[in-house]
Design a protein around this motif. Structure first.
Motif, PDB file in Angstrom:
ATOM      1  N   ALA A  15      69.666  11.475 -35.303  1.00 58.85           N
ATOM      2  CA  ALA A  15      68.804  10.642 -34.453  1.00 58.85           C
ATOM      3  C   ALA A  15      68.295   9.424 -35.211  1.00 58.85           C
ATOM      4  O   ALA A  15      68.198   8.333 -34.659  1.00 58.85           O
ATOM      5  CB  ALA A  15      67.626  11.456 -33.934  1.00 58.85           C
ATOM      6  N   LEU A  16      68.002   9.595 -36.484  1.00 56.68           N
ATOM      7  CA  LEU A  16      67.462   8.485 -37.265  1.00 56.68           C
ATOM      8  C   LEU A  16      68.513   7.451 -37.644  1.00 56.68           C
ATOM      9  O   LEU A  16      68.226   6.261 -37.705  1.00 56.68           O
ATOM     10  CB  LEU A  16      66.787   9.015 -38.539  1.00 56.68           C
ATOM     11  N   VAL A  17      69.743   7.896 -37.931  1.00 59.23           N
ATOM     12  CA  VAL A  17      70.749   6.947 -38.393  1.00 59.23           C
ATOM     13  C   VAL A  17      71.687   6.468 -37.298  1.00 59.23           C
ATOM     14  O   VAL A  17      72.512   5.598 -37.539  1.00 59.23           O
ATOM     15  CB  VAL A  17      71.593   7.524 -39.558  1.00 59.23           C
ATOM     16  N   SER A  18      71.575   7.027 -36.110  1.00 59.29           N
ATOM     17  CA  SER A  18      72.434   6.583 -35.017  1.00 59.29           C
ATOM     18  C   SER A  18      72.149   5.127 -34.676  1.00 59.29           C
ATOM     19  O   SER A  18      71.020   4.669 -34.748  1.00 59.29           O
ATOM     20  CB  SER A  18      72.202   7.420 -33.759  1.00 59.29           C
ATOM     21  N   ALA A  19      73.191   4.435 -34.284  1.00 64.43           N
ATOM     22  CA  ALA A  19      73.008   3.059 -33.829  1.00 64.43           C
ATOM     23  C   ALA A  19      72.201   3.081 -32.539  1.00 64.43           C
ATOM     24  O   ALA A  19      72.159   4.096 -31.845  1.00 64.43           O
ATOM     25  CB  ALA A  19      74.371   2.425 -33.588  1.00 64.43           C
ATOM     26  N   PRO A  20      71.561   1.996 -32.188  1.00 64.03           N
ATOM     27  CA  PRO A  20      70.750   1.979 -30.976  1.00 64.03           C
ATOM     28  C   PRO A  20      71.557   2.382 -29.751  1.00 64.03           C
ATOM     29  O   PRO A  20      72.725   2.048 -29.629  1.00 64.03           O
ATOM     30  CB  PRO A  20      70.305   0.513 -30.867  1.00 64.03           C
ATOM     31  N   ALA A  21      70.907   3.085 -28.872  1.00 64.07           N
ATOM     32  CA  ALA A  21      71.568   3.529 -27.652  1.00 64.07           C
ATOM     33  C   ALA A  21      71.748   2.357 -26.694  1.00 64.07           C
ATOM     34  O   ALA A  21      71.076   1.347 -26.803  1.00 64.07           O
ATOM     35  CB  ALA A  21      70.734   4.620 -27.007  1.00 64.07           C
ATOM     36  N   ASN A  87      76.307  13.116 -27.858  1.00 64.64           N
ATOM     37  CA  ASN A  87      75.162  12.572 -28.578  1.00 64.64           C
ATOM     38  C   ASN A  87      74.031  12.362 -27.563  1.00 64.64           C
ATOM     39  O   ASN A  87      74.001  11.363 -26.852  1.00 64.64           O
ATOM     40  CB  ASN A  87      75.550  11.266 -29.256  1.00 64.64           C
ATOM     41  N   LEU A  88      73.106  13.309 -27.506  1.00 63.98           N
ATOM     42  CA  LEU A  88      72.037  13.250 -26.508  1.00 63.98           C
ATOM     43  C   LEU A  88      71.058  12.113 -26.797  1.00 63.98           C
ATOM     44  O   LEU A  88      70.471  11.557 -25.867  1.00 63.98           O
ATOM     45  CB  LEU A  88      71.301  14.587 -26.424  1.00 63.98           C
ATOM     46  N   ASN A  89      70.913  11.753 -28.054  1.00 67.21           N
ATOM     47  CA  ASN A  89      70.057  10.609 -28.386  1.00 67.21           C
ATOM     48  C   ASN A  89      70.616   9.353 -27.728  1.00 67.21           C
ATOM     49  O   ASN A  89      69.874   8.534 -27.181  1.00 67.21           O
ATOM     50  CB  ASN A  89      69.967  10.437 -29.905  1.00 67.21           C
ATOM     51  N   GLN A  90      71.920   9.213 -27.743  1.00 67.83           N
ATOM     52  CA  GLN A  90      72.547   8.042 -27.130  1.00 67.83           C
ATOM     53  C   GLN A  90      72.424   8.088 -25.614  1.00 67.83           C
ATOM     54  O   GLN A  90      72.146   7.078 -24.982  1.00 67.83           O
ATOM     55  CB  GLN A  90      74.013   7.961 -27.535  1.00 67.83           C
ATOM     56  N   LEU A  91      72.603   9.250 -25.022  1.00 68.86           N
ATOM     57  CA  LEU A  91      72.532   9.351 -23.567  1.00 68.86           C
ATOM     58  C   LEU A  91      71.098   9.253 -23.036  1.00 68.86           C
ATOM     59  O   LEU A  91      70.864   8.652 -21.991  1.00 68.86           O
ATOM     60  CB  LEU A  91      73.145  10.671 -23.083  1.00 68.86           C
ATOM     61  N   PHE A  92      70.141   9.856 -23.753  1.00 70.06           N
ATOM     62  CA  PHE A  92      68.756   9.856 -23.287  1.00 70.06           C
ATOM     63  C   PHE A  92      68.000   8.601 -23.683  1.00 70.06           C
ATOM     64  O   PHE A  92      67.082   8.188 -22.988  1.00 70.06           O
ATOM     65  CB  PHE A  92      67.981  11.046 -23.861  1.00 70.06           C
ATOM     66  N   GLY A  93      68.334   8.027 -24.820  1.00 66.51           N
ATOM     67  CA  GLY A  93      67.515   6.969 -25.394  1.00 66.51           C
ATOM     68  C   GLY A  93      66.495   7.608 -26.323  1.00 66.51           C
ATOM     69  O   GLY A  93      66.116   8.767 -26.155  1.00 66.51           O
ATOM     70  N   THR A  94      66.063   6.874 -27.308  1.00 70.97           N
ATOM     71  CA  THR A  94      65.218   7.435 -28.356  1.00 70.97           C
ATOM     72  C   THR A  94      63.936   8.069 -27.837  1.00 70.97           C
ATOM     73  O   THR A  94      63.589   9.183 -28.217  1.00 70.97           O
ATOM     74  CB  THR A  94      64.901   6.357 -29.410  1.00 70.97           C
ATOM     75  N   SER A  95      63.215   7.408 -26.944  1.00 67.21           N
ATOM     76  CA  SER A  95      61.920   7.968 -26.517  1.00 67.21           C
ATOM     77  C   SER A  95      62.099   9.264 -25.715  1.00 67.21           C
ATOM     78  O   SER A  95      61.373  10.229 -25.936  1.00 67.21           O
ATOM     79  CB  SER A  95      61.111   6.949 -25.728  1.00 67.21           C
ATOM     80  N   TYR A  96      63.060   9.316 -24.801  1.00 70.48           N
ATOM     81  CA  TYR A  96      63.288  10.545 -24.049  1.00 70.48           C
ATOM     82  C   TYR A  96      63.841  11.644 -24.957  1.00 70.48           C
ATOM     83  O   TYR A  96      63.497  12.812 -24.829  1.00 70.48           O
ATOM     84  CB  TYR A  96      64.223  10.317 -22.862  1.00 70.48           C
ATOM     85  N   PHE A  97      64.716  11.276 -25.893  1.00 72.48           N
ATOM     86  CA  PHE A  97      65.280  12.254 -26.813  1.00 72.48           C
ATOM     87  C   PHE A  97      64.180  12.872 -27.673  1.00 72.48           C
ATOM     88  O   PHE A  97      64.157  14.084 -27.890  1.00 72.48           O
ATOM     89  CB  PHE A  97      66.360  11.609 -27.696  1.00 72.48           C
TER      90      PHE A  97
END
Length: 158
Positions: A15-21, A87-97
């Protein structure tokens, strides 16, 4: 470190190193193609039913993701089904994830096997499955078009 703790640590690191969603929940459909490229998937279908357009992407590992958009192009729901979770962080976006992770953080040292979920007035997630067969969906109830039913997401994700 137990395997469970290692899994949580790995999830946080990703989640921390993933590129922005891009085409995250609440985002615009115009960036779904960027998501497909980032997830190394192929766009399989785009279906329109009334005010809802479903953008389906099949990942290299066989997992199928769907991003549902309203007529104005806003992504209001996502679902997935396949051998690996996307990648749920990518699908949800950082705040929802982050909310999803917080809702599913283990209490103390006790590890329980259960489906992960989040239920809020503005954000709902349901997941399930087992190794090799995962499914899930997330949606924004307040952003969904009139008459939209979460049951259609669950039926499509299982």
């Amino acid at each position: 470190m137990t395997s469970w703790q290692a899994g949580i640590a790995l999830s946080l690191l990703i989640a921390l190193v993933s590129a922005p969603a891009h085409a995250t929940l609440g985002g615009k459909a115009s960036t779904i193609e960027n998501d497909r490229i980032r997830m190394v998937g192929r766009k399989s279908a785009q279906m329109v039913q009334g005010e809802v357009t479903s953008h389906e992407v099949t990942l290299e590992n066989g997992t199928v993701t769907r991003q549902l958009t309203r007529a104005d192009g806003t992504v209001f729901a996502v679902s997935w089904q396949g051998p690996v979770r996307p990648n749920l962080n990518q699908l949800f976006g950082t705040s929802y994830f982050q909310r999803f992770q917080s809702d599913n953080a283990p209490a103390g040292r006790i590890r329980m096997r259960r489906a992960l979920a989040s239920t809020h007035s503005d954000f709902v997630v349901r997941t399930g499955g087992h190794a090799g067969a995962f499914w899930g969906f997330a949606f924004l109830p307040k952003a969904a078009p009139a008459g939209f039913s979460a049951q259609s997401l669950q039926a499509g994700a299982q």
